[in-house]
Design an enzyme around this catalytic site. Structure first.
Site: not given
Ligand code: TRP
Length: 337
Positions: A116, A199, A202
Site C-alpha cells: 500500500k 480474487k 472491490k
C-alpha cells in the site's frame, strides 16, 4: 454463551459499501457458522478504515451498513457479539503497549503495508497505515481469542500477533492467549467474473467482475450472464484450464450446498448458458431476502444502534479485564480517580 467454547474473533472494514459474493462466501458465511460452535466476537473495524482518507459521513454510513449486512447475513446478537471497534476504547489503549513491543523493522516487513505504501508514496502514507497491523494485534489479544478466521492475505498479521503475544508473555508473565490462524477454506475462494485469475475484490476488480449483494437482481443476473468463460463447452471443475467455469461452479455449489461432482453431472451435455441462467436466478433469489433484511436494519437505525451498543458492552467487559491486567504487568501506576 458457553464459556468452555473456544473463542474466535474477526473484523471487517466498513469501506466497501455493499458486501460482494466474495466477502460473503469467503468469510461472512463461515463467521455465521462459527457462532454455533465458538464464543464468537465480530467487529466492524472503523479505526482501521481511518488509515486511508475517509469522508466522515460516508464512514459513519458505511459503518452502519457493514453492521446491518453482518446481521442480515445471519449473525445473531444472541449467539455472538457484534460491535464497532471504536466503541471499545481499550483497542487503542492496548495498541500503544503493543506498539512499544513491536520492532520498527518487524513492522516494516509487513507486506500489506509495503504494497500500500509503495502505491501511495511515503509522503502520502500515514503512520497509522504503518501501525495498522499492531492495532490488529491489540484487537485480537484483548479478547484472548483462540482462533482468528481470516483470509490468506491476513496470515502475516496473525503471525505478528503470535510473536508479540509470546514476547509479552515471556517478558511479563503469561497474559495473552497465543491465537491460531483459522484460514478460511480454499473452496470458498471466489474470483473476479471478468478475470478469474484474480480474487473478487472491490478495490481491484472491475465493477462488472464483482457481484454486489445489494445490487438490483437484474444487475447481478446480467453480471453473471456476461461472466468470462473458457474455450470449449463442457462444464467441468478444472480451475487450471477452466478458471471461469470453475468459479461459477464454486459459487453455485456454495450457495446451494451441492457437491461439485453433482453439479458436473447435472450439467453434463448442457452448455455454459444453462449454468449461467440457473446461477443468475440462484444468486438473485438468495440475495433478495438479504437485501430486505439489510434495508430493514438501515430503516430503523435506533434498533441497529442499540444492538451495537449491547455488543460493545459485552465486548468491553472482556477487553477491560485484559487491558487492566496488561497495564498492571508492564508497571503502569493504577489511577485512583
Ligand atoms: N485487517 C483485516 C482485514 O483487512 C481486518 C481486521 C482488523 C481484523 N482487525 C482484525 C481481522 C482482527 C481479524 C482480527 O481483513
Amino acid at each position: 454463551m458457553a464459556n468452555d467454547r473456544p473463542r474466535v474473533l474477526s473484523g471487517i472494514q466498513p469501506t466497501s459499501g455493499s458486501f460482494h459474493l466474495g466477502n460473503y462466501l469467503g468469510a461472512v458465511r463461515q463467521w455465521v457458522a462459527l457462532q454455533e460452535t465458538h464464543d464468537a466476537f465480530y467487529m466492524v473495524v472503523d479505526l482501521h478504515a481511518l488509515t486511508l482518507p475517509q469522508d466522515p459521513k460516508a464512514l459513519r454510513d458505511n459503518t452502519r451498513l457493514a453492521a446491518a449486512q453482518l446481521l442480515a447475513s445471519g449473525l445473531d446478537p444472541e449467539r455472538c457479539t457484534v460491535f464497532v471497534q471504536s466503541h471499545v476504547p481499550e483497542h487503542t489503549q492496548l495498541s500503544w503497549l503493543m506498539e512499544c513491543m513491536t520492532g520498527f523493522g518487524e513492522a516494516s516487513r509487513m507486506t500489506q503495508f509495503k504494497d500500500k505504501s509503495a502505491k501511495q508514496g511515503t509522503d502520502r502514507t500515514s503512520v497509522g497505515l504503518f501501525t495498522y497491523p499492531v492495532l490488529q494485534v491489540a484487537d485480537i489479544l484483548l479478547y484472548q481469542a483462540n482462533q482468528v478466521p481470516v483470509g490468506e492475505d491476513q496470515r502475516q498479521h496473525i503471525e505478528l500477533t503470535r510473536n508479540i503475544a509470546e514476547r509479552f508473555n515471556g517478558r511479563y508473565g503469561n497474559t495473552f492467549t497465543v491465537p491460531e490462524p483459522y484460514i478460511l477454506r480454499e473452496t470458498a475462494k471466489i474470483y473476479d467474473l471478468q478475470d478469474p485469475s484474480a480474487k473478487m475484490s472491490k478495490s481491484a476488480s472491475s465493477p462488472k467482475g464483482v457481484v454486489d449483494l445489494l445490487d438490483e437482481p437484474k444487475a447481478s443476473a446480467k453480471k453473471i450472464k456476461s461472466a468470462v468463460t473458457d474455450t470449449g463447452s463442457e462444464i467441468v471443475f478444472d480451475p487450471e484450464n477452466k478458471p471461469g467455469i470453475s468459479n461459477l461452479l464454486t459459487i453455485h455449489a456454495t450457495l446451494t450446498n451441492t457437491g461439485i461432482p453433482e453439479l458436473e453431472q447435472k450439467y453434463a451435455g448442457k452448455g455454459y448458458g444453462a449454468l449461467k441462467t440457473d446461477l443468475a436466478e440462484i444468486v438473485s433469489e438468495w440475495a433478495a431476502p438479504f437485501r430486505d433484511r439489510t434495508r430493514d436494519f438501515l430503516d430503523d437505525p435506533e434498533t441497529l444502534d442499540s444492538i451495537l451498543a449491547k455488543g460493545a458492552e459485552k465486548a468491553r467487559a472482556v477487553a477491560a479485564e485484559t487491558l487492566a491486567q496488561a497495564y498492571d504487568r508492564v508497571g503502569l501506576l493504577p489511577s485512583k480517580h
